[in-house]
Design an enzyme around this catalytic site. Structure first.
Site, PDB file in Angstrom:
ATOM      1  CG  ASP A 490      -1.924   1.372   0.999  1.00 49.10           C
ATOM      2  OD1 ASP A 490      -2.603   1.584   0.325  1.00 49.10           O
ATOM      3  OD2 ASP A 490      -1.307   2.081   2.035  1.00 49.10           O
ATOM      4  CD  GLU A 545      -3.015   2.400  -3.698  1.00 44.64           C
ATOM      5  OE1 GLU A 545      -3.600   2.968  -3.336  1.00 44.64           O
ATOM      6  OE2 GLU A 545      -1.824   2.714  -1.855  1.00 44.64           O
TER       7      GLU A 545
END
Length: 875
Positions: A490, A545
């Protein structure tokens, strides 16, 4: 629903989780109780005498000498680590672990740690200091298998890092930056080899820090250089701060050894609450151990408690199924365990295992990406404000429950990817790492650089030796202990730039990626973690990401890249939102194609039309953009539809298929979006008062919008069912044809007037008609191969909520002659707002779904009918 263990009710259902995000509390616990205890377990006898280092529970006795390495202290000082005095005690290759591939771990019977010969320390003769110096000594672990000695797993040494210039010659202009980046990576690898025995050893920090069990007792170690004193407290010693005082070594590591009880039982019973009390520059502080493996918020309490989790052998979950091999193409079902129930409650690992995993399998996805695994005290953070990095969230069950879930997924042939957060940490000082030892620069950058103003969280110092140990070990822990099959990292954009990607627009100019704004320390960490993961777990998948489009992001580390397998193609979802705000007449076919195909050569992407981000309250899903409030009144089949509903269902299917068809080498969908979930996600929350006095209203801690209404997608009397059936057909089509990973891709038509897009992917031909009212008879589409074509997927099929305007028995024969730069072509009927996929007759699949063989299937129409008649999702 609440599950109970040994008389203690653990929160796992609708309840209010209010957790403070501010100052820490130095109060002790006066009460004493244990979690997960057997009734006949005995507590360790409590004495006022301090523990010493006289009894070393670890079989490792490697003497070391102090050497100076680049430190992580904010004041510019250097940290200390160890260098082996006698290299002969190590294996020939310090990067070799005498283990087995993670797919064969179920065959392992035991792990033996070979005792290394101790040599006199050149600096200190004191037994306690010599023992303390063992902390960072390399571990030479040997794993044996009853059947045969397994092949060792290795992390290859750094390569030349030059192939990136062959892949992209335009990078030559930035060679100074890229070569410096790679030299920093190589330097770090060399120092880890020199001082820690290699990256393989370095990434096993959890075997020395935190709680470690031996035959003679339990050792607890914690890196807290800012603390002035420390003591281990908990149920096991009645929270007596004077009972188990810890000792500090020169590396800032506090340690205590607790011998077994007289009857041989462990000094800390399984399930006991534990904390470390420290005298810090900021005052007295009780903290959950940084390497804790489980933590729980007891009913009625605000702070969490660390739990000593070490169940007896007979109670530990044993994995039964091998991990699946990595599929060529990833079809990811993004999910959240807590909100995966149809009821307004916090769902459990067990319910997800039994109810949701079979659904994922039937839908045709081959990987599940699970969010919010790492413990987070604030439920509404969606799991992104992590407090305990090594602990699975206790809201959903126990660590063994999570293992059972993962094992069941493997039995179904589904990969389990973890949404891991190494980009930042919760600013919670009660439960997390923030101000852990009372200093601002412990795990994080000090000052403003260590605070993410938008996320209200702390930012790691990736140049810190001990932060590297912590994060690398964390990445390995979940793969080793829980058998996750990989990660979605993330917030990688925030990591890679000192501006954290905030208020910056990336245009693709290479100066934006390779300059002073790049956090080289963070990029080097990403290279190290990818190196470690792919070296030790070759089948593991890593997805980053990154919204910036960092060049070399998905090129192997040895070639000079960052090392991810995939980058999330985040621009696609943003583009669809931008387009959906426009009238149909203003949609540009070329704009859609450009966004879907705008990715770097030889760097794979996972595409998605929408993820969890678009489902959150304050945003809108594609279904809601298209159909708005009509979804609440006109989705029943027993009442007339509306133009808005007809348009929405048609475009919902088309948007998903074209995203999957052109957007990348992998595909992702957030749970519930496959059938156009009509409600957003709103976590239970109270009113929030901002520093400026403004109050943001809460929802009275309601769980009504924090669930997934799978029953809507399963209901045969609702139009949601058709969208779900289409999503299922999409996944099975890709499973059979593998078009996402085909090297052949050709866009033959993007007609702005006709609103037609035609492209080839693999051996399939996709025809999209985005026109709002024009249908085209005898529309010519180009093709590469000669032969007879038939329909293999039709969004206008009644099964998918369409209008049945196409004849699936029809055959389409190619004719010679160049058309749209293709050597051949054939004529089709292209109804308005439809997507149709054609394939050569000889390419018709023989099997529809892995578990649903179809005998003697010779024609395409039989395959389509088989999809229609396959097992319904609500059966």
């Amino acid at each position: 629903m609440v599950y109970s263990v040994s008389g203690l009710r653990l929160p796992c259902a609708p309840s209010v989780y209010r957790s403070s995000q501010s100052a820490f509390n130095g109060s002790t616990r006066s009460s004493s109780f244990s979690l997960l205890l057997k009734k006949n377990q005995l507590s360790r006898k409590i004495t006022a005498q301090n523990s010493s280092y006289d009894s070393d529970p670890s079989p490792l006795t490697v003497a070391s000498k102090k050497v100076l390495v680049p430190g992580d202290q904010s004041d510019g000082s250097s940290s200390l680590t160890n260098e082996l005095e006698s290299p002969s005690t190590l294996s020939d290759n310090p990067q070799v672990i005498h283990g087995v591939d993670s797919r064969e771990m179920e065959d392992i019977k035991k792990i033996e740690v070979e005792e290394q010969k101790s040599v006199p320390s050149t600096l200190e003769s004191n037994d306690e200091e010599a023992h303390a110096e063992e902390l960072f000594a390399p571990l030479n672990r040997k794993v044996t298998n009853d059947k045969s000695e397994a092949k060792p797993r290795t992390i290859p040494p750094p390569g030349a890092g030059q192939r990136i210039y062959e892949i992209d010659p335009t990078l030559f202009g930035f060679r100074q930056h890229l070569d410096y980046r790679y030299s920093q990576y190589k330097r770090m690898r060399e120092e880890i080899d020199k001082y820690e025995g290699g990256l393989e050893v370095f990434s096993r920090g959890y075997e020395k820090l935190g709680f470690t069990r031996s035959e003679t007792g339990i050792t607890y170690r914690e890196w807290a250089p800012g603390a002035k004193s420390a003591a281990l407290i908990g149920d096991f010693n009645n929270w007596n701060t004077n009972a188990d005082v810890m000792n500090r070594n020169e590396f800032g590591v506090w340690e205590i050894f607790l011998p077994n009880n007289a009857d041989g039982s462990p000094p800390i019973p399984h399930g006991s609450r534990v904390k470390i009390r420290m005298e810090t520059p900021s005052g007295i502080k009780d903290s959950i151990p940084a390497w804790i493996k489980f933590s729980v918020q007891a009913p009625g309490e605000i702070p969490y408690n660390g739990i000593y989790y070490d169940p007896p052998v007979e109670e530990k979950y044993v994995f039964k199924h091998p991990q699946p091999k990595r599929p060529k193409s990833l079809r990811i079902y993004e999910s959240h365990v807590g909100m995966s129930s149809t009821e307004p409650m916090i769902n459990t690992y067990a319910n997800f295992r039994d109810d949701v995993l079979p659904r994922i399998k039937r839908l045709g996805y081959n990987a599940v990406q699970i969010m919010a695994i790492q413990e987070h005290s604030y439920y509404a953070s969606f799991g992104y404000h992590v407090t305990n990095f090594f602990a699975p969230s206790s809201r959903f069950g126990t660590p063994d429950d999570l293992k059972s879930l993962i094992d069941r997924a493997h039995e179904l042939g589904i990969l389990v990817l973890m949404d891991i957060v190494h980009s930042h940490a919760s600013n919670n000082t009660l439960d997390g790492l923030n101000m852990f030892d009372g200093t601002d620069a412990h795990y994080f950058h000090s000052g403003s650089r260590g605070h993410h103003w938008m996320w209200d969280s702390r930012l790691f110092n990736y140049g810190s030796w001990e932060v590297l140990r912590f994060l690398l070990s964390n990445a390995r822990w979940w793969l080793e202990e829980y058998k996750f099959d990989g990660y979605r990292f993330d917030g990688v954009t925030s990591m890679m730039y000192t501006h954290n990607g905030l208020q910056v627009g990336f245009t693709g100019n290479y100066n934006e990626y390779f300059g002073f704004a790049t956090d080289v320390d963070a990029v080097v960490y990403l290279m190290l973690v990818n190196d470690m993961i792919h070296g030790l777990y070759p089948e593991a998948v890593t997805i980053g990401e990154d919204v910036s489009g960092m060049p070399t992001f998905c090129i192997p580390v040895q070639d000079g890249g960052v090392g991810f397998d995939y980058r999330l193609h985040m621009a696609i979802a943003d583009k669809w939102i931008e387009i959906l705000k426009k009238r149909d007449e203003d949609w540009k076919m070329g704009d859609i194609i450009h966004t879907l195909t705008n990715r770097r050569w030889m760097e794979k992407c996972v595409s998605y039309a929408e993820s969890h981000d678009q489902a959150l309250v304050g945003d809108k899903t594609i279904a809601f953009w298209l159909m708005d409030k009509d979804m609440y009144d006109f989705m029943a089949l027993d009442r007339p539809s509306t133009p808005l509903i007809d348009r929405g269902i048609a475009l919902h299917k088309m948007i998903r298929l074209i995203t999957m068809g052109l957007g990348g080498e992998g595909y992702l969908n957030f749970m519930g979006n496959e059938f156009g979930h009509p409600e957003w996600i709103d976590f239970p929350r109270g009113d929030q008062r901002l520093p400026n006095g403004k109050v943001i209203p809460g929802n009275n801690y309601s769980y009504d919008k924090c669930r997934r209404r799978f029953d809507l997608g399963d209901a045969e009397y609702l139009r949601y069912r058709g969208m779900q059936e289409f999503d299922q057909a999409m996944q099975h089509l890709e499973e059979k044809y593998g078009f996402m990973t085909s090297e052949h891709q050709y866009i033959s038509r993007k007609d702005e007037g006709d609103r037609i897009i035609v492209f080839e992917r693999g051996n399939l031909i996709f025809v999209f008609n985005f026109h709002w009212h024009k249908s085209y008879f005898d529309y010519r589409v180009g093709c590469l191969k000669p032969g007879k074509y038939k329909i293999v997927l039709d969004s206008d099929d009644p099964l998918f909520g369409g209008f049945d305007r196409l004849n699936h028995i029809a055959e389409y024969f190619s004719t010679e002659g160049w058309y749209d730069d293709r050597p051949r072509s054939f004529l089709v009927y292209a109804p308005c707002r439809t997507a149709v996929v054609y394939a050569l007759v000889e390419d018709v699949p023989v099997v529809v779904g892995k578990s649903e063989p179809v005998e003697n299937m010779k024609t395409v129409e039989a395959a389509v009918e088989a999809v229609k008649e396959s097992e319904p999702l609500d059966s």
